[in-house]
Design a protein around this motif. Structure first.
Motif, PDB file in Angstrom:
ATOM      1  N   ILE A 149      -5.842   6.535  -7.239  1.00 55.96           N
ATOM      2  CA  ILE A 149      -6.283   5.369  -6.470  1.00 55.96           C
ATOM      3  C   ILE A 149      -6.988   5.860  -5.216  1.00 55.96           C
ATOM      4  O   ILE A 149      -6.407   6.584  -4.409  1.00 55.96           O
ATOM      5  CB  ILE A 149      -5.088   4.474  -6.077  1.00 55.96           C
ATOM      6  N   LYS A 154       0.426   3.549  -2.937  1.00 61.73           N
ATOM      7  CA  LYS A 154      -0.932   4.002  -3.239  1.00 61.73           C
ATOM      8  C   LYS A 154      -1.320   5.281  -2.515  1.00 61.73           C
ATOM      9  O   LYS A 154      -2.177   6.035  -2.979  1.00 61.73           O
ATOM     10  CB  LYS A 154      -1.953   2.907  -2.857  1.00 61.73           C
ATOM     11  N   ASN A 188       0.794  -1.228   0.000  1.00 62.80           N
ATOM     12  CA  ASN A 188       0.000   0.000   0.000  1.00 62.80           C
ATOM     13  C   ASN A 188       0.829   1.281   0.000  1.00 62.80           C
ATOM     14  O   ASN A 188       0.275   2.372  -0.182  1.00 62.80           O
ATOM     15  CB  ASN A 188      -0.936   0.018   1.216  1.00 62.80           C
TER      16      ASN A 188
END
Length: 364
Positions: A312, A306, A303
């Motif tokens: 996203i 992101k 993650n």
């Protein structure tokens, strides 16, 4: 003879380039249009292969198409060129092999049209389309946040305030205090979300301007820590700053407050009860580095890439199931980039994270 004169006249007056190329890829014949488009002399054009001004990425294709014409194939293609004056020119070409009386290929004949303006218009159209798609995506995200995330704080406000209004006489002092705390917490969440939405809206529309001034960053930290006191106290989290009581830098104070508010608020959200958050400032030769260090749940390696991406919609719940929109970190990146700095994170999943950003020093 008259026909030849007419053909020569038409050829010389044509705005498209009419040319022939030898077997070894040199220009053998051309009309005046080639000099006008390439802004160079006949001698310069004729002494090199026709691809010497061509964009490097087009040369391989040009060679392959030339070889195909030597095998009798016609071709229609586009090539880009850099003129001796540095001007970028795009040509749309149609070329065919030339045969002698014995049917042997002796070169090729082509017509080339200047499509530079068309290519420029196509590029601008694609960029406009991309910008429009980004605007639509931003609008959809904005409406989604309003429809879902902003609704939750108001539901809490309405629910608990209704309970107090309708049951005030029968409620105990402890119950009233509990409800008021919930109202206060939801009010702060709603306000912070609205603030982020406004900041994000300004950033997306280009209405954010960077206005640097002298800022006592120590006092700025105190202000943010004080504004988040209820959130940190609810989890018994202490926030400490590792710098002198007075520390002057040059920055946009409002943008700096927004970045700090989001990063420290996130640190509280993802920290465990009875833990500590440390704010650290490092002065380097050309910049200041601000670190927000927590010992919370951390971020998985999957993650990490992101969290700063506007493409996203990434968000995760805090240690007390606190929800978020993922908008805060995107705004942080927008603002830090705006003032010429950078923002990054280092995290050990399950042990905590360090969010860092830089503030460049003014050029002397």
């Amino acid at each position: 003879m008259l026909d030849e004169t007419i053909y020569r006249y038409i050829t010389e007056k044509a705005t498209d380039i009419i040319y022939s190329v030898t077997l070894d890829r040199k220009i053998k014949f051309h009309n005046k249009a080639i000099e006008q488009i390439f802004e160079t002399s006949v001698e310069e054009i004729e002494k090199n292969h026709y691809d010497h001004l061509m964009l490097p990425e087009d040369k391989k294709l040009a060679k392959r198409l030339h070889e195909e014409r030597l095998n009798g194939k016609n071709s229609v293609f586009e090539h880009g060129f850099i003129t001796p004056n540095g001007k970028l020119v795009y040509l749309e070409c149609s070329a065919n092999p030339i045969f002698d009386e014995d049917g042997q290929i002796v070169g090729s004949l082509g017509i080339a049209r200047d499509i530079t303006d068309r290519k420029k218009a196509d590029k601008e159209l694609k960029e406009s389309k991309k910008q429009l798609e980004e605007i639509i995506e931003s609008k959809d995200k904005f409406l989604s946040i309003i429809a879902h995330d902003l609704r939750d704080p108001f539901n809490t406000l309405i629910g608990y305030s209704d309970l107090i209004l309708t049951q005030f006489e029968s409620l105990s002092k402890e119950k009233i205090e509990k409800y008021v705390q919930a109202i206060n917490s939801s009010s702060n969440k709603g306000f912070n979300l609205l603030q982020n939405l406004l900041d994000w809206s300004k950033a997306e529309s280009g209405r954010i301007t960077y206005t640097p001034e002298k800022v006592d960053i120590s006092k700025t930290f105190d202000f943010i820590i004080s504004s988040l006191e209820y959130s940190s106290a609810a989890k018994s989290i202490s926030i400490k700053k590792n710098l002198d009581n007075s520390f002057i830098i040059v920055a946009d104070e409002n943008m700096l407050k927004t970045v700090l508010r989001n990063l420290i608020s996130n640190a509280i959200k993802f920290s465990f009860k009875n833990s500590e958050i440390l704010i650290d400032v490092i002065e380097e030769k050309l910049q200041y580095i601000i670190n927000i260090i927590d010992s919370g749940i951390g971020i998985s390696e999957e993650n990490l890439s992101k969290i700063f991406s506007p493409d996203i919609n990434f968000s995760q719940k805090g240690t007390k199931e606190e929800r978020g929109t993922g908008l805060g970190l995107i705004i942080c990146k927008e603002f830090v980039t705006k003032w010429g700095g950078r923002i990054w994170v280092e995290s050990d999943y399950g042990k905590g994270s360090t969010f860092s950003f830089s503030i460049p020093k003014p050029k002397q």
